[in-house]
Design a protein around this motif. Sequence first.
Motif, PDB file in Angstrom:
ATOM      1  N   LYS A 199       2.443  -3.576   5.987  1.00 43.62           N
ATOM      2  CA  LYS A 199       2.468  -2.028   5.868  1.00 43.62           C
ATOM      3  C   LYS A 199       1.063  -1.699   5.036  1.00 43.62           C
ATOM      4  N   THR A 200       0.844  -2.263   3.860  1.00 41.39           N
ATOM      5  CA  THR A 200      -0.400  -1.745   3.141  1.00 41.39           C
ATOM      6  C   THR A 200      -1.567  -2.065   3.741  1.00 41.39           C
ATOM      7  N   THR A 201      -1.639  -3.241   4.600  1.00 41.67           N
ATOM      8  CA  THR A 201      -2.699  -3.469   5.178  1.00 41.67           C
ATOM      9  C   THR A 201      -3.125  -2.340   6.652  1.00 41.67           C
ATOM     10  N   PHE A 237      -2.120   4.565  -3.949  1.00 47.78           N
ATOM     11  CA  PHE A 237      -2.013   3.283  -3.748  1.00 47.78           C
ATOM     12  C   PHE A 237      -0.445   2.916  -4.541  1.00 47.78           C
ATOM     13  N   GLN A 238      -0.196   1.707  -4.007  1.00 47.94           N
ATOM     14  CA  GLN A 238       1.144   1.130  -4.383  1.00 47.94           C
ATOM     15  C   GLN A 238       1.095   0.572  -6.074  1.00 47.94           C
ATOM     16  N   ASP A 239       0.086   0.175  -6.375  1.00 43.61           N
ATOM     17  CA  ASP A 239      -0.252  -0.288  -7.651  1.00 43.61           C
ATOM     18  C   ASP A 239      -0.936   0.734  -8.436  1.00 43.61           C
ATOM     19  N   MET A 284       0.339   7.328   1.805  1.00 50.57           N
ATOM     20  CA  MET A 284       1.139   6.997   0.543  1.00 50.57           C
ATOM     21  C   MET A 284       1.690   5.388   0.626  1.00 50.57           C
ATOM     22  N   ASP A 285       1.426   4.767  -0.168  1.00 48.65           N
ATOM     23  CA  ASP A 285       1.937   3.508  -0.091  1.00 48.65           C
ATOM     24  C   ASP A 285       3.077   2.978  -1.348  1.00 48.65           C
ATOM     25  N   GLU A 286       4.278   3.351  -0.757  1.00 46.53           N
ATOM     26  CA  GLU A 286       5.465   3.251  -1.486  1.00 46.53           C
ATOM     27  C   GLU A 286       5.361   3.774  -2.668  1.00 46.53           C
ATOM     28  N   PRO A 287       4.901   5.276  -2.708  1.00 47.83           N
ATOM     29  CA  PRO A 287       4.550   5.957  -3.867  1.00 47.83           C
ATOM     30  C   PRO A 287       5.741   6.158  -4.731  1.00 47.83           C
TER      31      PRO A 287
HETATM   32 MG   LIG Z   1       2.519  -3.257   0.480  1.00 42.36          MG
END
Ligand SMILES: [Mg+2]
Lengths: 255, 266
Positions: A48-50, A84-86, A161-164
């Motif tokens: 998903k992030t990719t 970003f998720q991080d 948005m990545d798992e925000p």
């Molecule tokens: Mg991810």
Amino acid sequence: MSDPVFECRSASVTLSLSGGARPIISDINLDIQQAEFLSIVGPSGTGKTTLLRMLGGLLHPTSGEVRVNGAILTGPPEGVVIVFQDYANALLQWRTVAANVAFGIERKLPAKECTDRVNAALDLVGLSRRAEDYPWQLSGGMQQRVQIARALALRPAVMLMDEPFAALDAMTKAGLQDELLRLRDQTRTSFVFITHDIEEAVYLGDRVAVLKGSPGRIEDIVKIELPSLRDQISTRQMPEFLAYRYGLHKAIGHG
Amino acid sequence: MSQRLPKFPFLGRLLMQLPSPLGVLPLIAVLIVWQILQKGNSPYFPPPSAWWSGIVQSAATGKLLPACLASLQTILVGMVLATAAGVMLGVLIGLSRRTARALGPLLEFCRAMPPPAIVPLAILFLGYDERMKLTIVVISAMWPILLNTASAIQRIHPILLDVATSFHLSFYERIRFVAIPSVMPSILLGVRIALPLTIVLTLLVEILTSIEGVGALMITAQRNFQSGQLYGLLVLVGLFGFFLNTVFSMIQAIILRRWPPRSIPA
Ligand SMILES: [Mg+2]
Ligand SMILES: Nc1ncnc2c1ncn2[C@@H]1O[C@H](COP(=O)(O)OP(=O)(O)O)[C@@H](O)[C@H]1O
């Protein structure tokens, strides 16, 4: 319907790692319309992030193509912003909250307009009172809201948005979910929203894409036909909502 | 998790950089004992009172103040230049593996060169003057800054660089707004290591070449058997270093107030 903002045509990403080439996502076909809210769900590690990094121009598809407003993507496109998720590593820890939110616009806008936008964005995520603090003085959920405010200040055409909301408490999460939907209606921003929370995906999405397998492929895209004005309590209790939720759980393979 | 901005703790942190007055007591005690035990005027171990008269004598000839200023100038200017050079090279080497590989052997070679060994060469090229002094000091003192910066740059989290790319920062903006600030704690650590080095090298070059400075006064005092003055100058140099170190610690604490306390290398 007008032309899509994003088009992926059998796009794949293969990383060359020490152990040899490894396909991460494969044969992605996806259109994203203006003002559309597309949720993406899938087990962790499916890419998903990719996929999101590819849409954000940080990663080139090894085969196939990605187009933004009709043009082939060569780098981070204008008007597209990533959350970003991080969050801890995505913020500039040495800048105040306000200066972090200004990061995307300070080099482009006059100071006055910049300040106004920063204040508006901080207001939206409920952090006006922490404007002069540093990110490392905030909780994880607050830091993520700073990152969201930084994206909003840019007034983007597309938000990736990545798992925000993973680090947020339920109350704040519900408030921000409705805020995103309101923004979409007001500004016609498109959203690609990754989450591992199926309910959240259904509640927010016009469509929900399911990413699955290794390499990750789009298993299914479900059109969510719920009333467009969503409500945290009543929408979540509709039989259709529950049916979508059930169907998606099955599609992901949660029995 | 959430933590309010510490206002008083900051002042406290600044004061903590100051040495404790109690720490000087043993030193004072030793000096007093020395003074009492040392009756005759030994040429090797002159009593502290002779150190003082030596310094006063040196000041009276009008040579002490210019020498102190000359040394201080070399130390400060050298520090600034070494920091600029160390950070610039460190960033370039840290950012690009290709630069790192291309310059690696040359840098290793230069780093392995003991500073006194380059003095004759520097004299040959630059002659006996302030520029030569500075060149040696800068070339030798920039290493800890360069190496600290380069390795910290290589450790910047990739997500932070993704953020810079995603926000369309130019190469220069990446360095100025992301890379340098994110490694600031490591840069300051490098400067901190380089500071005593700068002092040592300044004195060493002055001693070796007799270019104006405290080091030149010391070698003159030694040649003239003015041991009291020699000890006095030694104490002066010690105080110099002590003072500069304390001032730098304070500057460091003020700058690093904005960085997460965790990220500050010890
Ligand atoms: Mg991810
Ligand atoms: N830079 C990388 N190096 C090695 N493996 C990677 C890298 N990026 C992604 N992967 C691998 O690709 C897969 C998908 O990762 P990711 O896109 O982060 O998945 P998700 O976000 O769905 O959890 C994972 O198995 C991960 O180990």
